[in-house]
Design a protein around this motif. Structure first.
Motif, PDB file in Angstrom:
ATOM      1  N   TYR A   1       4.358  -9.893  -0.991  1.00  0.00           N
ATOM      2  CA  TYR A   1       4.921  -8.661  -0.635  1.00  0.00           C
ATOM      3  C   TYR A   1       5.492  -8.892   0.866  1.00  0.00           C
ATOM      4  N   VAL A   2       6.885  -8.906   0.885  1.00  0.00           N
ATOM      5  CA  VAL A   2       7.321  -9.179   2.226  1.00  0.00           C
ATOM      6  C   VAL A   2       7.263  -7.939   2.957  1.00  0.00           C
ATOM      7  N   ALA A   3       7.583  -6.845   2.328  1.00  0.00           N
ATOM      8  CA  ALA A   3       7.633  -5.283   2.939  1.00  0.00           C
ATOM      9  C   ALA A   3       7.332  -4.361   2.119  1.00  0.00           C
ATOM     10  N   THR A   4       6.603  -3.114   2.419  1.00  0.00           N
ATOM     11  CA  THR A   4       6.327  -2.415   1.498  1.00  0.00           C
ATOM     12  C   THR A   4       6.946  -1.088   2.377  1.00  0.00           C
ATOM     13  N   MET A   5       7.689  -0.031   1.889  1.00  0.00           N
ATOM     14  CA  MET A   5       8.214   0.962   2.751  1.00  0.00           C
ATOM     15  C   MET A   5       7.639   2.443   1.908  1.00  0.00           C
ATOM     16  N   VAL A   6       7.233   3.302   2.764  1.00  0.00           N
ATOM     17  CA  VAL A   6       6.830   4.634   2.011  1.00  0.00           C
ATOM     18  C   VAL A   6       7.653   5.663   3.098  1.00  0.00           C
ATOM     19  N   GLY A   7       8.574   6.353   2.372  1.00  0.00           N
ATOM     20  CA  GLY A   7       9.407   7.421   3.119  1.00  0.00           C
ATOM     21  C   GLY A   7      10.272   6.731   4.054  1.00  0.00           C
ATOM     22  N   GLY A   8      10.579   5.661   3.732  1.00  0.00           N
ATOM     23  CA  GLY A   8      11.659   5.067   4.715  1.00  0.00           C
ATOM     24  C   GLY A   8      11.078   4.273   5.884  1.00  0.00           C
ATOM     25  N   GLU A   9       9.744   4.216   5.998  1.00  0.00           N
ATOM     26  CA  GLU A   9       9.030   3.508   6.958  1.00  0.00           C
ATOM     27  C   GLU A   9       8.249   2.311   6.299  1.00  0.00           C
ATOM     28  N   VAL A  10       8.316   1.184   7.273  1.00  0.00           N
ATOM     29  CA  VAL A  10       7.956  -0.081   6.718  1.00  0.00           C
ATOM     30  C   VAL A  10       6.199   0.062   7.287  1.00  0.00           C
ATOM     31  N   THR A  11       5.379   0.143   6.294  1.00  0.00           N
ATOM     32  CA  THR A  11       3.720   0.341   6.171  1.00  0.00           C
ATOM     33  C   THR A  11       3.326  -0.890   6.153  1.00  0.00           C
TER      34      THR A  11
END
Length: 581
Positions: free
Chosen positions: A552-562
């Motif tokens: 998982y390179v990146a996960t975003m929630v509501g537009g923020e990288v978490t």
């Protein structure tokens, strides 16, 4: 100017449509552009997704974070597997409403049903509520790495409205049913995503009693469903009678009332669908009935598990040698790390193998687990590292012992010593009657089914199925060798737009303009799962199995990288998700 622009990714948008290479742009927490050609314009952050998948965040609808959500902002392990929304309050157990003085009883109910350490729940939960709306308000004051929704549970409602009569599963009077219905209506009006109940006899509190509501009559169930309808709807979720094989005729009987409830009240009814060894084809009848209901317009939705459902056993957890006196003496005085070192010593190994078992104490939960393990060596599989969840029959302890010419109990000990005495073995109870995944594949192909049953946050010492969202991609879309795989686009849809739609969360689950910017960027070629490991990181030092994912390179929630490359960034955009008011 965009907040985030993800460029040149392989977009799997959650609708089931064919993947394409394109860009995704995010601003103010929402997706504003999805394009098959490069998007012009600058962004505060640009993520180069060349060669990487871009998917919606996964929506996991079957978790048990009811207690953990009151102290843990990360909600691991789920948040490490691309999950951006979880739904708790399943299987009829939860922590609201609660009468003052009943807190310990609710903890014992959750511990017995879901194997969450009671000491961790006791230390971690602050109990700053009594009613279900107050519980939602307590969660609403918190900030998370992912979004959280909750269902109101039959066990808590029955105990609150009926006291000891409810806990004892006494038939409810009309007045008591009316009191329960009022609680459910208030809960859904306050934002509960649904109502859950358990009817399987395998779900029991620490005192051995079935979950309140297990034997509820139809008038009670339909009244609670009617309360949901008056409050605006939601999902009616259940673990049905017969789900564990205790009554092979029960599933068909359960389907009849589930269908009537869905049709009469216009509610989605979601139930667990599993293959059981005692009747390996029984699930087909249940699936066929749900298909007919689906074709006729009833909202009867199976929740299916993407891999075998059972236990992980080994020295770090529970195993076949816990009844040996030497093991018990060592475990009583050594730390977990010291114990594993000692168990690997040849003299200790020989002594434990030579000893008879003690008699299990019937008053101690799981004290007799070693007897079950020793009786199951012909269906206890070495999991391996990386773990293999569709093992061949030659990977059972009994088969490996026969090949090596040793006693099966000796082979069990030696296999558990592998990987630094951390090796876990898989004992499947469900979904592996034919020793392959063909039945699971058929369940996943059910047009109305959703991927569920991860039990995130629960069964802490037995499984780590919170990794199922990752397994859906690695095994079913890429790695399966013992049968057919499934299209990647289909598998993403099953755990994004399908699961979101079931709970009315139409603002997420699809990569499209206007949708919530919950996004995964995944190195699909290198996506993998590690061997599960035991961590003692719950309150009061409680242990739980965790399983790491890589890719998982990146996960975003509501537009923020978490999360970046699997690591928490510290961002806390996650909020309580409330349903219809």
């Amino acid at each position: 100017m965009y907040d985030v622009k993800i460029t040149n990714g392989i977009v799997v948008d959650g609708t089931g449509d064919t993947r394409f290479v394109g860009d995704v742009a995010v601003k103010d927490g929402a997706i504003v552009e999805v394009s098959r050609s490069p998007l012009p314009g600058e962004a505060a952050e640009t993520i180069d997704a060349t060669g990487l998948l871009v998917t919606p965040g996964f929506v996991d609808v079957h978790t048990h974070y009811d207690g953990q959500a009151t102290w843990d902002p990360l909600l691991e392990p789920s948040s490490g597997h691309g999950v951006t929304t979880v739904v708790a309050g399943n299987c009829g157990v939860g922590f609201a409403p609660v009468r003052p003085g009943d807190e310990k009883w609710l903890i014992s109910l959750m511990e017995g049903v879901e194997d969450i350490p009671g000491t961790a729940l006791t230390e971690g939960i602050d109990w700053s509520w009594e009613t279900f709306p107050e519980y939602l308000d307590a969660l609403d004051r918190r900030r998370f790495g992912i979004d959280v929704g909750v269902q109101v549970s039959h066990g808590a409602v029955r105990a609150y409205a009926m006291g000891e009569r409810g806990a004892a599963n006494v038939p409810a009077t009309p007045e008591e049913i009316a009191a329960m219905a009022a609680i459910v209506q208030d809960a859904v009006e306050a934002g509960a995503l649904g109502f859950s109940t358990s009817r399987t006899l395998g779900h029991r509190a620490m005192d051995g009693r079935p979950v309140p509501g297990t034997f509820a009559a139809e008038d009670e169930l339909f009244a609670l469903g009617g309360a949901m309808r008056r409050a605006g709807g939601g999902v009616f979720e259940l673990a049905p009678l017969g789900a564990s094989g205790e009554d092979l005729l029960a599933p068909q009987q359960e389907m009849a009332w589930m269908r009537r409830l869905s049709e009469a009240l216009d509610l989605p009814v979601s139930f667990t669908l599993l293959q059981i060894d005692a009747a390996p084809d029984a699930w087909r009848g249940l699936m066929d009935e749900s298909l007919r209901a689906h074709d006729d317009g009833a909202q009867v939705v199976p929740q299916v598990a993407a891999r075998p459902f059972g236990m992980l056993l080994g020295f770090p957890t529970r195993h076949g040698f816990s009844g040996r006196p030497t093991y018990r003496e060592l475990a009583a005085r050594l730390s977990p790390e010291e114990l594993l070192v000692e168990l690997a010593r040849p003299a200790v190994r020989a002594q434990i193998l030579a000893e008879p078992d003690v008699e299990p104490d019937p008053t101690v939960l799981f004290d007799g687990m070693f007897q079950l393990v020793q009786a199951s060596l012909d269906r206890l599989y070495a999991l391996g590292d990386p773990p293999v969840y569709e093992p061949t029959p030659d990977r059972t302890v009994a088969a490996m012992a026969a090949e090596a010419g040793v006693e099966p109990i000796t082979m069990l000990y030696d296999v558990m010593l592998e990987h630094g005495a951390q090796h876990l073995l898989m004992l499947p109870f469900f979904n592996y009657a034919e020793r392959n995944h063909d039945a699971i594949r058929e369940m996943l192909l059910h047009p109305a089914a959703v991927s569920g049953l991860s039990d995130g946050g629960a069964h802490c010492g037995l499984i780590c199925d919170a990794s199922i969202p990752t397994f859906m991609l690695t095994h079913w879309a890429r790695d399966r060798t013992r049968g057919d795989t499934l299209p990647l686009e289909y598998l993403v849809k099953k755990q994004t737009s399908d699961t979101a739609a079931l709970f009315g969360l139409g603002d997420r689950g699809v990569l499209a303009p206007g949708k919530k910017a919950d996004v995964n960027v995944v190195d699909f070629e290198h996506l993998s799962l590690s061997m599960p490991r035991l961590a003692h990181d719950l309150p009061a030092g409680g242990g739980r199995l965790l399983q790491d994912a890589h890719g998982y390179v990146a996960t975003m929630v509501g537009g923020e990288v978490t999360r970046r490359h699997g690591l928490d960034t510290g961002a806390r955009p996650g909020r309580l998700v409330r349903g219809p008011r």
